[in-house]
Design an enzyme around this catalytic site. Structure first.
Site, PDB file in Angstrom:
ATOM      1  N   ASP A  18       0.844  -1.202   0.000  1.00  0.00           N
ATOM      2  CA  ASP A  18       0.000   0.000   0.000  1.00  0.00           C
ATOM      3  C   ASP A  18       0.876   1.248   0.000  1.00  0.00           C
ATOM      4  O   ASP A  18       2.033   1.202  -0.443  1.00  0.00           O
ATOM      5  CB  ASP A  18      -0.942  -0.042   1.211  1.00  0.00           C
ATOM      6  CG  ASP A  18      -2.331   0.473   0.868  1.00  0.00           C
ATOM      7  OD1 ASP A  18      -2.462   1.685   0.596  1.00  0.00           O
ATOM      8  OD2 ASP A  18      -3.270  -0.333   0.864  1.00  0.00           O
ATOM      9  N   ASP A  40      -1.791   1.232  18.371  1.00  0.00           N
ATOM     10  CA  ASP A  40      -2.675   0.066  18.394  1.00  0.00           C
ATOM     11  C   ASP A  40      -2.399  -0.906  17.255  1.00  0.00           C
ATOM     12  O   ASP A  40      -3.225  -1.759  16.963  1.00  0.00           O
ATOM     13  CB  ASP A  40      -4.136   0.532  18.325  1.00  0.00           C
ATOM     14  CG  ASP A  40      -5.095  -0.512  18.888  1.00  0.00           C
ATOM     15  OD1 ASP A  40      -4.671  -1.305  19.744  1.00  0.00           O
ATOM     16  OD2 ASP A  40      -6.260  -0.544  18.454  1.00  0.00           O
ATOM     17  N   HIS A  87      -3.914   5.434   3.482  1.00  0.00           N
ATOM     18  CA  HIS A  87      -4.707   4.249   3.208  1.00  0.00           C
ATOM     19  C   HIS A  87      -4.150   2.993   3.870  1.00  0.00           C
ATOM     20  O   HIS A  87      -4.895   2.165   4.416  1.00  0.00           O
ATOM     21  CB  HIS A  87      -4.794   4.053   1.684  1.00  0.00           C
ATOM     22  CG  HIS A  87      -5.722   2.984   1.241  1.00  0.00           C
ATOM     23  ND1 HIS A  87      -5.297   1.793   0.718  1.00  0.00           N
ATOM     24  CD2 HIS A  87      -7.076   2.937   1.234  1.00  0.00           C
ATOM     25  CE1 HIS A  87      -6.338   1.056   0.392  1.00  0.00           C
ATOM     26  NE2 HIS A  87      -7.438   1.727   0.699  1.00  0.00           N
ATOM     27  N   ASN A 110      -5.760  -4.287  24.902  1.00  0.00           N
ATOM     28  CA  ASN A 110      -4.808  -3.261  25.347  1.00  0.00           C
ATOM     29  C   ASN A 110      -5.521  -1.962  25.719  1.00  0.00           C
ATOM     30  O   ASN A 110      -4.887  -0.917  25.842  1.00  0.00           O
ATOM     31  CB  ASN A 110      -3.756  -2.988  24.266  1.00  0.00           C
ATOM     32  CG  ASN A 110      -4.370  -2.437  22.994  1.00  0.00           C
ATOM     33  OD1 ASN A 110      -5.583  -2.456  22.803  1.00  0.00           O
ATOM     34  ND2 ASN A 110      -3.516  -1.941  22.102  1.00  0.00           N
ATOM     35  N   ASN A 166     -14.409  -1.069  -6.194  1.00  0.00           N
ATOM     36  CA  ASN A 166     -15.561  -0.325  -5.664  1.00  0.00           C
ATOM     37  C   ASN A 166     -16.450   0.274  -6.735  1.00  0.00           C
ATOM     38  O   ASN A 166     -17.198   1.204  -6.469  1.00  0.00           O
ATOM     39  CB  ASN A 166     -15.077   0.805  -4.750  1.00  0.00           C
ATOM     40  CG  ASN A 166     -14.546   0.286  -3.430  1.00  0.00           C
ATOM     41  OD1 ASN A 166     -14.786  -0.865  -3.069  1.00  0.00           O
ATOM     42  ND2 ASN A 166     -13.804   1.105  -2.712  1.00  0.00           N
ATOM     43  N   SER A 220     -11.499  -2.263   0.096  1.00  0.00           N
ATOM     44  CA  SER A 220     -10.168  -2.107   0.691  1.00  0.00           C
ATOM     45  C   SER A 220     -10.086  -2.763   2.059  1.00  0.00           C
ATOM     46  O   SER A 220      -8.999  -3.123   2.513  1.00  0.00           O
ATOM     47  CB  SER A 220      -9.836  -0.618   0.856  1.00  0.00           C
ATOM     48  OG  SER A 220      -9.238  -0.100  -0.299  1.00  0.00           O
TER      49      SER A 220
END
Length: 941
Positions: A333, A342, A369, A383, A466, A528
């Site tokens: 990407d 995270d 993205h 977490n 899409n 995606s």
């Protein structure tokens, strides 16, 4: 830009320039009346000359390979009656732009032309060089072409910039002339028009990627590259891909490089050839309400109107595993936020040349993205931060292959070699899964990288697109990639999700809560995000059992998916919604191999061969097997101690002792342990009796008309290790023509026998215990007359390329031949012949029309025949490739461009051809007429 008259073209108006003399309009070889209809200026290369006409005029455009030359037609004139009137009306009424293309899978994919800018390359530009005024040489080159004050704007690819053109309308001829002029000026290292495909801008670079078929040797490939004048070989085995070359063209002109690529791609030896293009990728996502934070795709309770349990059963899967940190998923990407608190990340890689480590270009705020995609896979669990990915214990490795375009419109810029580099890198770091949530034009180099790495153990996923249409996008349509569509929380296909043939799976893709660049979160829509969900489920399977293959994972995902829509597989949902819990439940944890048994020779078997083949039943999860054989049941000093991934092993020479008891055992192994067979070992006794009885078969006893090189055959004798064959014209075998020993049950006569002679033959079976004569012990036969003599294939020469679909196959005469059999096939084995003709009495045969196709290699053989036998040519099989450069303008396939081609076009108007299709685009229309005019009288290649 106004019309002007340059010194090189006195008396004509200058507007457009063909790239080469005589191209770009009606040929200078056309008859005078046709040149007066639309005259091509007789200019030197580089001069911009318009056609001249001495009467009333109207302007006409004639396209030739996308380079347009303005012509003029006389109002009121007739042109050879009705045909001429139709031609003039069509040309005047339907002007067209360029017809540029690149080749994918040996078929053309159209490229549009951006007339507002041109791309230039400076090989010495530093990384991160900003836009600015060009140097003095570049400034002068631009000024000389009417681009005073043009300021190149830096592109995302190092060294490349786009130059805006003036506001005047420009056509393909202008762009072609400007490209050639700037390239020839030497002010830039390379110049290319800016093209566009269905996704966005495309720029041709100076490098070509050429892939050859596996049977083409390195010497043959490099000779072809040299013969075609492609340039310097920069890399062979490019990025670890056998048979792939990166070649740097000596031309500075992108049009010339594109033409060379398209030409070479049609060679029979070449799998694909294409420029290392700079292309545009479209991220398959839509931003949505960032405050919506429920992850229904992982656990759907019916929230916000959803259908309960319309999810991937992630919590249930996590009872088995949340993923292993040893399993990596490569996200191909625009980079990932490496500091996101995270995300569970592994070291990445930047293939754009703008940085290292898979991070972002700090000057680009639009590289967002990849962070959104990565959160669907490996957002951490437990977490107390944000959400979680479907495989939170696995790690994402970022492969940054593109730089997002500014302003942030969801698109990015990349070079093909960046994409293939990212795919191949995944295999080198030991990643098991890749995800590509981008869309761009089809590319053979990308196909090859995906196939190569899948064979190395990497499973690939990509978003279906899409557009909401009934066909999936690329690269999800690549043969070695799993295409993933999106569903809504109700289980319905998301309205934007592309579907159709080739769709493999569905996963959540609407209102998806995930990580966002800058340490935050976002809620987004798009395939995606369905694709990385699928990649994450695959990562869970590898975490459960890292001995699985890509085929294993794909089969498990397909068999455990929740069926949606029509029963079974369908093109709307593929195999259905991925179910992580069900997939994991069908796979046991990785561990030592499972139980298995020995098979043959059976325990206690007798009269076993002294070179036996040992066989066993496969053990689950075994990667290889250790085989031991000894005459000591304690295996203190094994005479065989070998390892194989197969389920059998033939004992190698030297042969075992006869009439001896041997013991053998097998141990299944993988990287987690070893498992012995059940029972632990078998025993057998080697041969202890002479061979059993057997029979002679061919030639039959008393046979006549037997060839002088007959094949002698007999049935197998149990316990035989070899056979003695004798052939003589004396029944007492006093002076045998042949006396030989063979382990086979057939043999030739050695040298040819005498014609029309009675011969006798016998066979004895042999082993260390004794010999056994055949039944009957002797047979006789009579040979025939002399078979045909030796001969050779002569034309076409072996391994050459020819430029005709109807070649004449030729060979030398075979002495004594009554006729010949000719076989022609597109397979080297000649197993399904296109032509199989017997009774040929000449030493040549013309291949009839309609059998052969362009860009295909063919194989042929000839057999000489007479009543006494046959003879195969030398070589026994020859090959030739058909390589016909399409004759532009030849609408009736007579290899001549003349008025008959106009007639063929009018006779096939608005059909799909092939008759009448002068420009070979699959449609008969006015473009074919303009192509005939532009090539009038020119010789076909």
């Amino acid at each position: 830009m106004g019309w002007r008259t340059p010194a090189s073209c006195p008396g004509t108006l200058a507007r457009n320039t063909p790239l080469f003399p005589g191209e770009g309009g009606v040929s200078r070889h056309a008859p005078g009346w046709l040149r007066r209809l639309a005259r091509v200026p007789m200019c030197t290369p580089g001069a911009r000359c318009a056609p001249a006409w001495d009467g009333p005029v109207r302007r006409v455009e004639m396209a030739d390979r996308g380079r347009v030359v303005r012509g003029r037609t006389s109002v009121g004139r007739t042109w050879a009656g009705l045909a001429g009137a139709v031609v003039v009306g069509l040309i005047a009424g339907q002007a067209r732009a360029a017809d540029y293309f690149y080749t994918y899978a040996k078929r053309p994919l159209a490229l549009g032309l951006d007339a507002s800018r041109i791309a230039v390359f400076d090989a010495d530009a530093p990384i991160g060089a900003e836009r600015g005024a060009p140097d003095a040489a570049a400034t002068e080159a631009l000024r000389a072409r009417g681009l005073d004050g043009a300021e190149p704007e830096r592109l995302a690819v190092r060294g490349w910039a786009s130059v805006p053109l003036d506001g005047a309308a420009r056509d393909a001829g202008d762009i072609g002339a400007l490209t050639g002029g700037l390239a020839d000026s030497g002010a830039f290292d390379f110049v290319s028009p800016v093209f566009f495909d269905e996704v966005g801008p495309v720029i041709i670079t100076r490098d070509l990627l050429v892939g050859f078929y596996p049977d083409i040797t390195r010497a043959e490939a490099e000779r072809l590259i040299a013969d075609e004048g492609l340039g310097e070989i920069i890399d062979s085995g490019f990025q670890g891909q056998p048979g792939v070359y990166r070649v740097r063209s000596r031309s500075r002109n992108g049009i010339e490089v594109l033409d060379a690529s398209n030409r070479v791609s049609m060679r029979a030896e070449v799998r694909y050839a294409e420029p290392d293009m700079i292309m545009t990728t479209r991220h398959e996502f839509f931003p949505n309400d960032p405050s919506f934070g429920t992850q229904w795709g992982l656990h759907n309770t019916g929230q916000s109107g959803g259908t309960p349990d319309m999810d991937m059963n992630a919590p249930e899967a996590w009872d088995t595993t949340v993923g292993s940190s040893t399993v990596m998923v490569v996200v191909i990407d625009d980079g990932v936020d490496l500091a996101h608190p995270d995300l569970n990340l592994a070291p990445g890689m930047d293939f754009t040349g703008a940085g290292t480590g898979g991070g972002h270009d700090p000057n680009n705020a639009c590289d967002n993205h990849g962070t959104l995609v990565s959160g669907c896979i490996s957002a951490r669990i437990n977490n107390s931060l944000q959400g979680t990915g479907v495989a939170p214990g696995c790690r994402v490795a970022s492969a940054k292959f593109s730089t997002s375009n500014v302003p942030c419109d969801g698109s990015g810029t990349f070079q093909i070699s960046w994409m293939t580099g990212a795919i191949n890198w995944a295999a080198t770091i030991g990643a098991r899964v890749t995800n590509n949530s981008n869309g761009f034009g089809p590319n053979s180099s990308v196909d090859n990288a995906y196939t190569t790495t899948r064979n190395q153990g990497v499973v690939h996923f990509a978003s279906s697109g899409n557009g909401g249409t009934g066909s999936i996008g690329y690269p999800s349509s690549s043969p070695s990639v799993n295409a993933v569509g999106a569903i809504a929380r109700t289980g319905a296909r998301a309205s934007f999700s592309q579907f159709g043939p080739g769709l493999d799976f569905s996963a959540p893709g609407q209102s998806i809560f995930t990580t966002a660049r800058g340490g935050g979160t976002s809620t987004v829509n798009g395939t995606s995000f369905s694709s990385p969900y699928a990649a994450g489920v695959a990562a869970l399977l590898f975490s459960r059992n890292d001995l699985l293959s890509p085929a294993d994972v794909e089969s498990i995902l397909a068999s455990t998916a929740k069926d949606l829509g029509a029963g079974g597989f369908d093109t709307t949902f593929g195999h259905g919604l991925l179910d992580a819990a069900a997939a994991l439940a069908s796979v046991g944890p990785a561990g030592p191999p499972g139980a298995f048994t020995l098979a043959l020779p059976s325990d206690g078997a007798t009269n076993v061969s002294r070179l036996p083949t040992l066989e066993w039943i496969g053990a689950p999860a075994a990667q290889s097997y250790r085989i031991e054989l000894d005459d000591d049941p304690a295996f203190a000093s094994p005479m065989v101690d070998d390892e194989t991934p197969l389920l059998e092993l033939t004992v190698p020479e030297p042969a075992l002792a006869p009439n001896t008891v041997y013991f053998w055992r097998v141990t299944a192994m993988n990287n987690l342990g070893m498992t012995p067979s059940t029972p632990a070992s078998f025993s057998f006794r080697t041969i202890s009796d002479p061979p059993a009885s057997f029979n002679l078969t061919m030639p039959a006893d008393g046979a006549t008309g037997v060839g002088v090189t007959p094949l002698f055959t007999w049935s197998a004798a149990d316990r035989a290790e070899s056979y003695r064959l004798r052939i003589d014209d004396d029944p007492a075998f006093g002076s045998p023509h042949l006396d030989t020993v063979t382990p086979l049950t057939s043999s030739g006569a050695g040298s040819p026998l005498a014609p029309e002679t009675v011969y006798y033959w016998s066979v004895e079976a042999i082993n260390p215990i004794g010999t056994t004569a055949s039944t009957p012990s002797v047979r006789s036969f009579t040979t025939q007359g002399t078979p045909p003599g030796a001969f050779s294939l002569s034309a076409p020469g072996d391994a050459v390329n020819i430029a005709t679909l109807t070649p004449v196959l030729q060979w030398t005469a075979s002495l004594g031949a009554a006729s010949y059999r000719v076989v022609l096939d597109d397979s080297s084995g000649l197993s399904s012949p296109l032509l199989d003709q017997s009774g040929v009495t000449m030493t040549s045969l013309a291949v009839p029309p309609g059998l052969l196709q362009n860009s295909v290699r063919y194989f042929w053989s000839v057999t000489a025949i007479n009543p006494f036998g046959s003879a195969t040519s030398s070589p026994s099989t020859a090959s030739f490739g058909v390589l016909i450069v399409p004759c532009e303008g030849d609408a009736n396939d007579d290899r001549i461009v003349d008025f008959d081609d106009i007639t063929a076009i009018l006779s096939n108007w608005l059909t799909a051809g092939p008759s009448g299709d002068a420009n070979h685009d699959g449609a008969v229309n006015f473009n074919d007429i303009t192509r005939v005019l532009s090539k009038w009288g020119l010789p076909c290649p």
